[in-house]
Design an enzyme around this catalytic site. Sequence first.
Site, short mmCIF file in Angstrom:
data_model
loop_
_atom_site.label_atom_id
_atom_site.label_comp_id
_atom_site.label_asym_id
_atom_site.label_seq_id
_atom_site.Cartn_x
_atom_site.Cartn_y
_atom_site.Cartn_z
N LYS A 55 0.82 -1.20 0.00
CA LYS A 55 0.00 0.00 0.00
C LYS A 55 0.86 1.26 0.00
O LYS A 55 1.64 1.50 0.92
CB LYS A 55 -0.91 0.02 1.23
CG LYS A 55 -1.73 1.31 1.37
CD LYS A 55 -2.53 1.33 2.64
CE LYS A 55 -3.27 2.66 2.80
NZ LYS A 55 -4.10 2.69 4.03
N SER A 112 -8.56 4.14 2.62
CA SER A 112 -7.46 4.64 1.81
C SER A 112 -6.65 3.54 1.12
O SER A 112 -5.79 3.82 0.29
CB SER A 112 -6.53 5.48 2.68
OG SER A 112 -5.97 4.69 3.73
N SER A 136 -9.95 1.82 6.64
CA SER A 136 -9.23 1.95 5.37
C SER A 136 -8.90 0.64 4.68
O SER A 136 -8.53 0.65 3.51
CB SER A 136 -7.92 2.73 5.60
OG SER A 136 -8.21 4.07 5.92
#
Length: 358
Positions: A55, A112, A136
């Site tokens: 990520k 996210s 997220s």
Amino acid sequence: MTEAGGAGEVGRALERIGREDPRLSAFIEVWPERALADAGRAGGLPLAGLPFAVKGPTGIRSYAARRLIAAGGVPVGATSVPGPGTYWQTWGLGAHGPTVNPWRRDRTPGGSSAGSAAAVAADLVGLATGSDGAGSVRIPAAWCGVFGLKTTNGLLPSPDRTGLASAGVLTRSAAGAETYLRSVLDTYEPVPPALPLPAVYSPDLGYAEVDPEVAAVVRRAVARLVAAGVVRLVDRTCGLLDPREAWQAVRGGSSSPGAKEVRRANDTALDALFARVPLLLTPTTPNRPHGHDGPGGLFSTALTWAFNLSGHPAASVPAGFTADGCPVGLQLVAERGADAPLLAMARAAEDALPTVRP
């Protein structure tokens, strides 16, 4: 898996990324030369060249990524996260523009951990790291129709000084998340569940306004779990106080007496619940994926951030689709530290929830 098999799997992942990512924009960087070289050296290790994504731009330095690499995993690229210019985090900005939800190009994948969820949903990789400070991992997992796990707060190292964010993973199924935990933890012992599991189902945690169609999809999924003998619903509910202001206070580095009281009351309620049952079921999000222009006044985190404050492990399992083709997630929450039992519960739930694709 042989050394050649590992390199072959990495090569196939890179080929899929090269073909599909210009449309999806799930990645900000791809590392083909490094990945193929690493795959050639991964033979004999537990993961034996398993391709995975990390990520964001700093994901390769995370504790989880380092442990996956040490076990023979091969990072193939860094996935998209929210870009500049907006305060809302349920989107991603990749190398080719805004990240597209693989199910609906006009919708965001969530965030996210946006690119990680999109990459797994589009079968570019089978595993991608994430982090979860308010939902997220779980929100994009729900909106992309994949499995997402937020680990117990503090189980794995996190750079977040507030203590809200936990490491997590996005995979095609709970079995993939077990592969992740086996690699990043010093010890991992699977805990087979005794079915049916006593569980509490809360459609809104006592405060959230849930899209009626999202609620209906989750309600049908819970009914299937009951019919399949996976869970036995206990005649209790889970009514919490809305954690929004408490979460925002902790994130901002300050805490008012009111915020402390909300956190204390919710911790007390959850402690009492998990003293009686091992599993709490809720929708993962109160809403379906929104468009690329933003969520408006909706808080997609309404049903997830309570467990960042409380520290409980939580997972999102695909529950089905709305009539307009948007994936919906079922959230499973367990006692603090019960990450392995939670994954076993999730595997049992997945077995009983064959997803009907639109």
